[in-house]
Design a protein around this motif. Structure first.
Motif, PDB file in Angstrom:
ATOM      1  N   PRO B  39     -12.971  34.034   4.858  1.00 26.61           N
ATOM      2  CA  PRO B  39     -12.609  34.547   5.984  1.00 26.61           C
ATOM      3  C   PRO B  39     -12.443  33.577   7.117  1.00 26.61           C
ATOM      4  CG  PRO B  39     -14.374  35.950   5.094  1.00 26.61           C
ATOM      5  CD  PRO B  39     -14.127  34.931   3.986  1.00 26.61           C
ATOM      6  N   GLY B  40     -11.344  33.595   7.693  1.00 24.20           N
ATOM      7  CA  GLY B  40     -11.060  32.738   8.784  1.00 24.20           C
ATOM      8  C   GLY B  40     -10.708  31.559   8.414  1.00 24.20           C
ATOM      9  N   MET B  41     -10.564  30.947   7.179  1.00 22.34           N
ATOM     10  CA  MET B  41     -10.493  29.706   6.674  1.00 22.34           C
ATOM     11  C   MET B  41      -8.938  29.525   6.039  1.00 22.34           C
ATOM     12  SD  MET B  41     -13.226  28.282   7.629  1.00 22.34           S
ATOM     13  CE  MET B  41     -13.368  26.856   6.660  1.00 22.34           C
ATOM     14  N   GLY B  42      -8.731  28.162   5.920  1.00 20.63           N
ATOM     15  CA  GLY B  42      -7.525  27.889   5.112  1.00 20.63           C
ATOM     16  C   GLY B  42      -7.780  28.058   3.582  1.00 20.63           C
ATOM     17  N   LEU B  43      -6.833  27.739   2.652  1.00 23.23           N
ATOM     18  CA  LEU B  43      -7.179  28.151   1.268  1.00 23.23           C
ATOM     19  C   LEU B  43      -7.658  26.814   0.698  1.00 23.23           C
ATOM     20  CD1 LEU B  43      -4.776  30.098   2.237  1.00 23.23           C
ATOM     21  CD2 LEU B  43      -3.856  30.005  -0.210  1.00 23.23           C
ATOM     22  N   LYS B  44      -8.456  27.024  -0.444  1.00 25.44           N
ATOM     23  CA  LYS B  44      -8.928  25.732  -0.944  1.00 25.44           C
ATOM     24  C   LYS B  44      -8.543  25.814  -2.588  1.00 25.44           C
ATOM     25  CE  LYS B  44     -12.791  24.709   2.153  1.00 25.44           C
ATOM     26  NZ  LYS B  44     -14.138  24.445   2.215  1.00 25.44           N
ATOM     27  N   LEU B  45      -8.340  24.600  -2.979  1.00 23.32           N
ATOM     28  CA  LEU B  45      -7.687  24.635  -4.347  1.00 23.32           C
ATOM     29  C   LEU B  45      -9.052  24.545  -5.435  1.00 23.32           C
ATOM     30  CD1 LEU B  45      -5.223  24.170  -6.256  1.00 23.32           C
ATOM     31  CD2 LEU B  45      -5.565  21.598  -6.006  1.00 23.32           C
ATOM     32  N   ILE B  46      -8.746  25.756  -6.305  1.00 26.14           N
ATOM     33  CA  ILE B  46      -9.759  25.695  -7.383  1.00 26.14           C
ATOM     34  C   ILE B  46      -9.486  25.008  -8.510  1.00 26.14           C
ATOM     35  CG2 ILE B  46     -11.169  27.248  -8.746  1.00 26.14           C
ATOM     36  CD1 ILE B  46     -10.268  29.612  -6.712  1.00 26.14           C
ATOM     37  N   TYR B  47      -8.187  25.279  -9.049  1.00 27.40           N
ATOM     38  CA  TYR B  47      -7.882  24.653 -10.430  1.00 27.40           C
ATOM     39  C   TYR B  47      -6.123  24.628 -10.295  1.00 27.40           C
ATOM     40  CZ  TYR B  47     -11.728  24.311 -13.506  1.00 27.40           C
ATOM     41  OH  TYR B  47     -12.873  23.762 -14.261  1.00 27.40           O
ATOM     42  N   TYR B  48      -5.601  23.756 -11.191  1.00 27.07           N
ATOM     43  CA  TYR B  48      -4.207  23.739 -11.014  1.00 27.07           C
ATOM     44  C   TYR B  48      -3.628  23.121 -12.469  1.00 27.07           C
ATOM     45  CZ  TYR B  48      -4.447  18.518 -10.925  1.00 27.07           C
ATOM     46  OH  TYR B  48      -4.392  17.207 -11.008  1.00 27.07           O
ATOM     47  N   SER B  49      -2.376  23.497 -12.749  1.00 24.74           N
ATOM     48  CA  SER B  49      -1.968  23.151 -14.210  1.00 24.74           C
ATOM     49  C   SER B  49      -0.563  22.583 -13.921  1.00 24.74           C
ATOM     50  CB  SER B  49      -1.826  24.331 -14.986  1.00 24.74           C
ATOM     51  OG  SER B  49      -1.099  24.031 -15.997  1.00 24.74           O
ATOM     52  N   VAL B  50      -0.223  21.463 -14.606  1.00 30.57           N
ATOM     53  CA  VAL B  50       1.268  20.913 -14.346  1.00 30.57           C
ATOM     54  C   VAL B  50       2.021  21.487 -15.562  1.00 30.57           C
ATOM     55  CG1 VAL B  50       0.198  19.119 -13.162  1.00 30.57           C
ATOM     56  CG2 VAL B  50       0.610  18.737 -15.813  1.00 30.57           C
ATOM     57  N   GLY B  51       1.527  22.108 -16.578  1.00 31.40           N
ATOM     58  CA  GLY B  51       2.474  22.687 -17.650  1.00 31.40           C
ATOM     59  C   GLY B  51       1.314  23.481 -18.496  1.00 31.40           C
ATOM     60  N   ALA B  52       2.075  23.848 -19.637  1.00 36.21           N
ATOM     61  CA  ALA B  52       1.416  24.804 -20.476  1.00 36.21           C
ATOM     62  C   ALA B  52       0.353  23.798 -21.504  1.00 36.21           C
ATOM     63  CB  ALA B  52       2.263  25.358 -21.531  1.00 36.21           C
ATOM     64  N   GLY B  53      -0.792  24.231 -21.601  1.00 33.92           N
ATOM     65  CA  GLY B  53      -1.866  23.171 -22.181  1.00 33.92           C
ATOM     66  C   GLY B  53      -2.657  22.159 -21.296  1.00 33.92           C
ATOM     67  N   ILE B  54      -2.004  22.026 -20.115  1.00 34.88           N
ATOM     68  CA  ILE B  54      -2.564  21.242 -19.163  1.00 34.88           C
ATOM     69  C   ILE B  54      -3.392  21.560 -17.816  1.00 34.88           C
ATOM     70  CG2 ILE B  54      -2.157  18.923 -18.031  1.00 34.88           C
ATOM     71  CD1 ILE B  54       0.511  18.764 -19.756  1.00 34.88           C
ATOM     72  N   THR B  55      -4.712  21.585 -17.768  1.00 38.13           N
ATOM     73  CA  THR B  55      -5.289  22.168 -16.276  1.00 38.13           C
ATOM     74  C   THR B  55      -6.055  20.998 -15.928  1.00 38.13           C
ATOM     75  OG1 THR B  55      -7.098  22.976 -17.625  1.00 38.13           O
ATOM     76  CG2 THR B  55      -5.119  24.254 -17.290  1.00 38.13           C
ATOM     77  N   ASP B  56      -6.393  21.210 -14.704  1.00 41.44           N
ATOM     78  CA  ASP B  56      -7.207  20.053 -13.948  1.00 41.44           C
ATOM     79  C   ASP B  56      -7.902  20.683 -12.914  1.00 41.44           C
ATOM     80  OD1 ASP B  56      -6.846  16.593 -13.239  1.00 41.44           O
ATOM     81  OD2 ASP B  56      -8.842  17.817 -13.638  1.00 41.44           O
ATOM     82  N   LYS B  57      -9.166  20.250 -12.405  1.00 37.35           N
ATOM     83  CA  LYS B  57      -9.938  20.632 -11.398  1.00 37.35           C
ATOM     84  C   LYS B  57      -9.394  20.300  -9.874  1.00 37.35           C
ATOM     85  CE  LYS B  57     -14.257  20.108 -13.928  1.00 37.35           C
ATOM     86  NZ  LYS B  57     -15.358  19.332 -13.926  1.00 37.35           N
ATOM     87  N   GLY B  58      -9.497  21.300  -8.965  1.00 35.74           N
ATOM     88  CA  GLY B  58      -9.390  21.107  -7.678  1.00 35.74           C
ATOM     89  C   GLY B  58     -10.364  20.665  -7.013  1.00 35.74           C
ATOM     90  N   GLU B  59     -10.509  21.151  -5.740  1.00 32.09           N
ATOM     91  CA  GLU B  59     -11.508  20.801  -4.561  1.00 32.09           C
ATOM     92  C   GLU B  59     -12.796  21.659  -4.925  1.00 32.09           C
ATOM     93  OE1 GLU B  59     -10.302  21.841  -0.834  1.00 32.09           O
ATOM     94  OE2 GLU B  59     -12.344  20.916   0.185  1.00 32.09           O
ATOM     95  N   VAL B  60     -12.623  22.868  -5.388  1.00 27.68           N
ATOM     96  CA  VAL B  60     -13.784  23.748  -5.598  1.00 27.68           C
ATOM     97  C   VAL B  60     -13.833  24.331  -6.845  1.00 27.68           C
ATOM     98  CG1 VAL B  60     -14.187  24.016  -3.100  1.00 27.68           C
ATOM     99  CG2 VAL B  60     -12.489  25.772  -4.382  1.00 27.68           C
ATOM    100  N   PRO B  61     -13.956  23.571  -8.184  1.00 23.75           N
ATOM    101  CA  PRO B  61     -13.887  24.360  -9.360  1.00 23.75           C
ATOM    102  C   PRO B  61     -15.286  24.683  -9.763  1.00 23.75           C
ATOM    103  CG  PRO B  61     -14.166  21.997  -9.646  1.00 23.75           C
ATOM    104  CD  PRO B  61     -14.077  22.362  -7.908  1.00 23.75           C
ATOM    105  N   ASN B  62     -16.314  24.619  -9.333  1.00 27.53           N
ATOM    106  CA  ASN B  62     -17.596  25.143  -9.780  1.00 27.53           C
ATOM    107  C   ASN B  62     -17.553  26.681  -9.885  1.00 27.53           C
ATOM    108  OD1 ASN B  62     -18.138  22.424  -9.959  1.00 27.53           O
ATOM    109  ND2 ASN B  62     -19.583  22.401  -8.650  1.00 27.53           N
ATOM    110  N   GLY B  63     -18.054  26.945 -11.165  1.00 21.45           N
ATOM    111  CA  GLY B  63     -18.286  28.553 -11.326  1.00 21.45           C
ATOM    112  C   GLY B  63     -16.881  29.386 -11.806  1.00 21.45           C
ATOM    113  N   TYR B  64     -15.892  28.530 -12.063  1.00 14.16           N
ATOM    114  CA  TYR B  64     -14.744  28.936 -12.535  1.00 14.16           C
ATOM    115  C   TYR B  64     -14.130  28.305 -13.767  1.00 14.16           C
ATOM    116  CZ  TYR B  64     -14.475  30.558  -7.619  1.00 14.16           C
ATOM    117  OH  TYR B  64     -14.959  30.988  -6.385  1.00 14.16           O
TER     118      TYR B  64
END
Lengths: 117, 112
Positions: B39-64
């Motif tokens: 609430p009242g905040m901007g978005l924070k990146l959890i995870y991202y992916s650059v293509g099928a089979g490839i994922t990486d952590k963002g700023e707040v990945p814990n618990g996901y």
């Protein structure tokens, strides 16, 4: 209870006025910056972007200015309309140590724009 | 094109429960992202992916956790829900070389 949202910067303007929304960014290595508009209950909507090698870019009714010296970004909306009322976010895309960027945006807190008819 | 779609729109979880937030895009975008917005905040990146089979952590990945088995789908998994995960979750996608990220309508999650 208290809502964190009440602490967002706010800007109130009359319909037809020009609006200027400001943003300070933190990472001098960011290679582009984006402004998003978010209406209540919706996802962010892209407005305009600007590359770090530019200092001004114009779109339809909007202009973005980039001042890298003081790490400041602004969004100017001409002839503001009631439909422009929303929360506006700036976001930066930092490059990693190797110079690569993956669109891992860092968002600012946002500014609430209210346009009065 | 439907763009980016997310399900469910709303969900209430009890502490310790698990769930998967679904995200699908039909624009054939390589890059996909998960953000959370408190609430009242901007978005924070959890995870991202650059293509099928490839994922990486963002700023707040814990618990996901995430997976990317196809170009179209990028589900987000919460294994042991905690009240701190109460938030609105947004999925986004984009083409390489183009700054614009297209966002879905969001999933509002409450953990009690």
């Amino acid at each position: 209870g208290e809502s964190v949202g009440l602490h967002l910067p706010t800007l109130s303007v009359q319909e037809g006025d020009n609006s200027i929304i400001n943003c300070a960014y933190s990472n001098s290595a960011s290679d582009y910056f984006i402004w998003y508009k978010q209406e209540s209950g919706k996802g962010p909507q892209f407005i305009i972007d600007i590359r770090s090698n530019m200092d001004k870019r114009q779109g339809q009714r909007v202009t973005v200015l980039l001042n890298k010296t003081v790490k400041h970004l602004s969004l100017q909306i001409a002839a503001t309309q009631p439909g422009d009322s929303a929360v506006y976010f700036c976001a930066e895309n930092p490059r990693n140590a190797g110079g690569t960027s993956y669109g891992k945006l860092t968002f600012g807190q946002g500014t609430i724009l209210t346009v009065h008819p | 094109n439907a763009g980016v779609t997310q399900t469910p729109k709303f969900r209430i979880l009890k502490i310790g429960q698990s769930m998967t937030l679904q995200c699908t895009q039909d624009m054939n975008h390589n890059y996909m992202y998960w953000y959370r917005q408190d609430p009242g905040m901007g978005l924070k990146l959890i995870y991202y992916s650059v293509g099928a089979g490839i994922t990486d952590k963002g700023e707040v990945p814990n618990g996901y956790n995430v997976s990317r088995s196809t170009t179209e789908d990028f589900p987000l998994r919460l294994e042991l829900a905690a009240p701190s995960q109460t938030s609105v979750y947004f999925c986004a996608s984009r083409k390489p070389g183009v700054p614009e990220q297209y966002f879905g309508p969001g999933t509002r999650l409450t953990v009690t």
